[in-house]
Design a protein around this motif. Structure first.
Motif, PDB file in Angstrom:
ATOM      1  N   GLY A  45      70.531  60.767 -21.242  1.00 52.71           N
ATOM      2  CA  GLY A  45      71.903  60.313 -21.212  1.00 52.71           C
ATOM      3  C   GLY A  45      72.389  58.878 -20.554  1.00 52.71           C
ATOM      4  N   ASN A  46      73.726  58.606 -20.925  1.00 53.17           N
ATOM      5  CA  ASN A  46      74.406  57.628 -20.202  1.00 53.17           C
ATOM      6  C   ASN A  46      75.328  57.283 -19.804  1.00 53.17           C
ATOM      7  OD1 ASN A  46      76.234  57.997 -22.342  1.00 53.17           O
ATOM      8  ND2 ASN A  46      75.761  55.303 -22.746  1.00 53.17           N
ATOM      9  N   ALA A  47      75.276  58.785 -18.873  1.00 49.94           N
ATOM     10  CA  ALA A  47      77.004  59.474 -17.865  1.00 49.94           C
ATOM     11  C   ALA A  47      76.965  58.672 -16.502  1.00 49.94           C
ATOM     12  CB  ALA A  47      77.227  60.695 -18.286  1.00 49.94           C
ATOM     13  N   PRO A  48      78.434  58.640 -16.076  1.00 50.04           N
ATOM     14  CA  PRO A  48      78.237  57.615 -14.708  1.00 50.04           C
ATOM     15  C   PRO A  48      77.605  58.385 -13.664  1.00 50.04           C
ATOM     16  CG  PRO A  48      80.190  58.214 -16.179  1.00 50.04           C
ATOM     17  CD  PRO A  48      79.444  57.847 -16.827  1.00 50.04           C
ATOM     18  N   TRP A  49      77.568  60.133 -14.251  1.00 47.66           N
ATOM     19  CA  TRP A  49      77.750  60.764 -12.797  1.00 47.66           C
ATOM     20  C   TRP A  49      75.898  62.081 -12.649  1.00 47.66           C
ATOM     21  CZ3 TRP A  49      75.875  65.102 -15.690  1.00 47.66           C
ATOM     22  CH2 TRP A  49      76.519  64.721 -16.708  1.00 47.66           C
ATOM     23  N   LEU A  50      75.314  60.962 -13.838  1.00 47.10           N
ATOM     24  CA  LEU A  50      73.841  61.666 -13.254  1.00 47.10           C
ATOM     25  C   LEU A  50      72.860  61.081 -12.197  1.00 47.10           C
ATOM     26  CD1 LEU A  50      72.636  60.604 -17.142  1.00 47.10           C
ATOM     27  CD2 LEU A  50      73.469  62.752 -16.361  1.00 47.10           C
ATOM     28  N   GLY A  51      73.214  60.275 -11.595  1.00 48.99           N
ATOM     29  CA  GLY A  51      72.368  59.284 -10.395  1.00 48.99           C
ATOM     30  C   GLY A  51      73.550  60.366  -8.890  1.00 48.99           C
ATOM     31  N   GLU A  52      74.567  61.060  -9.185  1.00 51.35           N
ATOM     32  CA  GLU A  52      75.008  61.177  -8.044  1.00 51.35           C
ATOM     33  C   GLU A  52      74.606  63.002  -7.922  1.00 51.35           C
ATOM     34  OE1 GLU A  52      79.683  62.596  -5.743  1.00 51.35           O
ATOM     35  OE2 GLU A  52      78.885  61.201  -8.240  1.00 51.35           O
ATOM     36  N   ALA A  53      74.235  63.249  -9.242  1.00 51.93           N
ATOM     37  CA  ALA A  53      74.077  64.526  -9.727  1.00 51.93           C
ATOM     38  C   ALA A  53      72.345  65.458  -9.387  1.00 51.93           C
ATOM     39  CB  ALA A  53      74.016  65.029 -11.808  1.00 51.93           C
ATOM     40  N   LYS A  54      72.076  63.877  -9.876  1.00 54.79           N
ATOM     41  CA  LYS A  54      70.386  63.997  -9.394  1.00 54.79           C
ATOM     42  C   LYS A  54      70.034  64.068  -8.216  1.00 54.79           C
ATOM     43  CE  LYS A  54      66.618  61.526 -10.497  1.00 54.79           C
ATOM     44  NZ  LYS A  54      65.653  61.019 -11.106  1.00 54.79           N
ATOM     45  N   SER A  55      70.945  63.283  -6.892  1.00 53.09           N
ATOM     46  CA  SER A  55      71.112  63.188  -5.475  1.00 53.09           C
ATOM     47  C   SER A  55      71.215  64.801  -4.598  1.00 53.09           C
ATOM     48  CB  SER A  55      71.694  62.063  -5.155  1.00 53.09           C
ATOM     49  OG  SER A  55      71.787  62.229  -3.075  1.00 53.09           O
ATOM     50  N   LEU A  56      72.325  65.131  -5.698  1.00 49.74           N
ATOM     51  CA  LEU A  56      72.589  66.673  -5.174  1.00 49.74           C
ATOM     52  C   LEU A  56      71.934  67.300  -5.542  1.00 49.74           C
ATOM     53  CD1 LEU A  56      75.007  68.249  -3.789  1.00 49.74           C
ATOM     54  CD2 LEU A  56      76.160  68.705  -6.815  1.00 49.74           C
ATOM     55  N   MET A  57      70.665  67.470  -6.288  1.00 50.13           N
ATOM     56  CA  MET A  57      70.460  68.442  -6.755  1.00 50.13           C
ATOM     57  C   MET A  57      69.412  68.047  -5.693  1.00 50.13           C
ATOM     58  SD  MET A  57      70.978  69.596  -9.780  1.00 50.13           S
ATOM     59  CE  MET A  57      72.446  69.519 -10.302  1.00 50.13           C
ATOM     60  N   ARG A  58      68.592  67.012  -4.992  1.00 48.81           N
ATOM     61  CA  ARG A  58      67.069  66.690  -4.479  1.00 48.81           C
ATOM     62  C   ARG A  58      67.592  67.346  -3.560  1.00 48.81           C
ATOM     63  NH1 ARG A  58      65.602  60.964  -5.345  1.00 48.81           N
ATOM     64  NH2 ARG A  58      63.822  61.335  -7.314  1.00 48.81           N
ATOM     65  N   GLN A  59      69.210  67.652  -2.545  1.00 49.50           N
ATOM     66  CA  GLN A  59      69.918  67.854  -1.491  1.00 49.50           C
ATOM     67  C   GLN A  59      70.029  69.270  -1.232  1.00 49.50           C
ATOM     68  OE1 GLN A  59      73.760  66.371  -0.538  1.00 49.50           O
ATOM     69  NE2 GLN A  59      74.041  68.021   1.076  1.00 49.50           N
ATOM     70  N   LYS A  60      69.645  69.916  -2.566  1.00 48.66           N
ATOM     71  CA  LYS A  60      70.387  71.872  -1.875  1.00 48.66           C
ATOM     72  C   LYS A  60      68.722  72.153  -2.424  1.00 48.66           C
ATOM     73  CE  LYS A  60      74.337  72.157  -2.801  1.00 48.66           C
ATOM     74  NZ  LYS A  60      75.490  72.220  -1.437  1.00 48.66           N
ATOM     75  N   PHE A  61      67.481  71.480  -3.046  1.00 52.24           N
ATOM     76  CA  PHE A  61      66.484  71.444  -3.306  1.00 52.24           C
ATOM     77  C   PHE A  61      65.589  71.955  -1.799  1.00 52.24           C
ATOM     78  CE2 PHE A  61      66.535  73.512  -7.779  1.00 52.24           C
ATOM     79  CZ  PHE A  61      65.421  73.871  -8.140  1.00 52.24           C
ATOM     80  N   ARG A  62      66.278  71.097  -1.120  1.00 54.64           N
ATOM     81  CA  ARG A  62      65.597  70.497  -0.231  1.00 54.64           C
ATOM     82  C   ARG A  62      66.553  71.714   1.113  1.00 54.64           C
ATOM     83  NH1 ARG A  62      65.986  65.045  -0.895  1.00 54.64           N
ATOM     84  NH2 ARG A  62      68.322  65.016   0.044  1.00 54.64           N
ATOM     85  N   GLN A  63      67.648  72.177   0.670  1.00 55.51           N
ATOM     86  CA  GLN A  63      68.634  73.010   1.762  1.00 55.51           C
ATOM     87  C   GLN A  63      67.922  74.254   2.015  1.00 55.51           C
ATOM     88  OE1 GLN A  63      72.678  72.780   0.712  1.00 55.51           O
ATOM     89  NE2 GLN A  63      73.118  74.413   2.234  1.00 55.51           N
ATOM     90  N   TYR A  64      66.987  74.345   0.778  1.00 55.78           N
ATOM     91  CA  TYR A  64      66.823  76.355   0.012  1.00 55.78           C
ATOM     92  C   TYR A  64      65.597  76.740  -0.293  1.00 55.78           C
ATOM     93  CZ  TYR A  64      72.052  76.610  -1.429  1.00 55.78           C
ATOM     94  OH  TYR A  64      74.031  76.521  -1.402  1.00 55.78           O
ATOM     95  N   LYS A  65      64.951  75.618  -0.175  1.00 57.54           N
ATOM     96  CA  LYS A  65      63.577  75.967   0.301  1.00 57.54           C
ATOM     97  C   LYS A  65      62.823  76.522   1.289  1.00 57.54           C
ATOM     98  CE  LYS A  65      61.907  72.034   3.198  1.00 57.54           C
ATOM     99  NZ  LYS A  65      60.654  70.645   3.004  1.00 57.54           N
ATOM    100  N   SER A  66      64.001  77.199   2.223  1.00 50.59           N
ATOM    101  CA  SER A  66      63.217  77.969   3.412  1.00 50.59           C
ATOM    102  C   SER A  66      63.484  79.219   3.359  1.00 50.59           C
ATOM    103  CB  SER A  66      63.115  77.138   5.017  1.00 50.59           C
ATOM    104  OG  SER A  66      64.396  77.515   5.092  1.00 50.59           O
TER     105      SER A  66
END
Length: 291
Positions: A45-66
């Protein structure tokens, strides 16, 4: 021990399984992670929030991986799958879900800013950490080294030594060779400006040597070209090897002159060391005779 294990199995007690050590669990988590990242890619899609959502996904997976708790892992996976459905619906043009995504991202951004501000306030309110004796000594060494970056304006030439009169005990210098570049060392650490001069001289000499070696190889090819011209009776007033030999001779002369200068400087410095050593022995005898 075997009896105890069989008793546990007989009573129906099972071994606790840590989710992050399970291959099936890791495979499922990675599949979910890849699906979330693909859902946030610009091709979806071309939503403006895609980049910010992708960064948040990476942050959360690093936070919960342990995570070790099965219940917490279950809740995290449930949230991940719900987020995947929400992103998929928002990218398809569902206005309520798109508004929900933007609201979540805005709240996270506000929370993050407040958290950073609180951490900065806590850091500013803490008293300065007291440095240990080793750290103080290290900072003092760094400060002194920074002071020697440039040559002192009142510094005299080394060839004006030996001094006839010194305050305290005379310090005899040591003649040191840094890959052929001589210098006198009076104490450690070595001044930065001296290190810079030595490094520049060595770099310049190395460039001359590299150029000399390169010209030697090129002279061989140029000789072959001249031989070919002689075979084919090509009349040329300038040979291929002429300019190359002139450049080779020039760089060889520069290297030789630099080595001769270093040799002469080393001999002068050695005479300074001998004179300083003689004066130091003389002053030591005078101090012993006075006592």
């Amino acid at each position: 021990m075997a009896c105890f294990s069989s008793t546990l199995q007989h009573r129906g007690m099972h071994k606790v399984l840590v989710p992050k050590r399970s291959g099936v669990h890791r495979f499922a988590c990675r599949a979910l992670y890849r699906a979330l990242l693909r859902q946030c890619s610009p091709s979806v899609g071309n939503a403006p929030w895609l980049g910010e959502a992708k960064s948040l996904m990476r942050q959360k997976f690093r936070q919960y991986k342990s995570l070790d708790s099965p219940s917490q892992t279950k809740n995290a996976l449930k949230t991940g799958y719900s987020t995947l459905d929400l992103l998929h619906s928002a990218c398809k043009g569902n206005k309520p879900d798109e508004d929900r995504v933007t609201t979540i991202l805005a709240k996270h951004k506000t929370f993050r800013a407040e958290y950073v501000a609180r951490q900065r306030e806590l850091a500013d309110s803490r008293p300065p950490k007291q440095l240990g004796s080793k750290q103080v000594q290290k900072q003092e060494r760094i400060r002194k080294q920074n002071e020697t970056t440039r040559r002192h304006p009142d510094a005299e030439s080394i060839f004006l030594r030996p001094r006839t009169v010194v305050s305290g005990k005379r310090r005899v210098p040591v003649l040191v060779s840094a890959r052929g570049v001589p210098f006198l060392r009076f104490k450690k650490p070595q001044p930065r400006n001296l290190s810079g001069v030595i490094r520049n001289k060595l770099d310049r000499r190395q460039k001359w040597i590299d150029r000399r070696d390169r010209l030697q190889v090129e002279l061989l090819f140029a000789g072959d070209e001249d031989a070919w011209d002689d075979i084919t009776n090509m009349e040329d007033s300038v040979q291929w090897t002429e300019e190359l030999y002139t450049a080779f001779k020039d760089v060889k002369e520069k290297t030789k002159n630099e080595d001769m200068k270093n040799k002469e400087m080393a001999e002068k410095m050695w005479q300074i060391v001998l004179a300083e050593r003689e004066l130091a022995e003389k002053e030591e005898r005078e101090r012993q005779s006075e006592t």
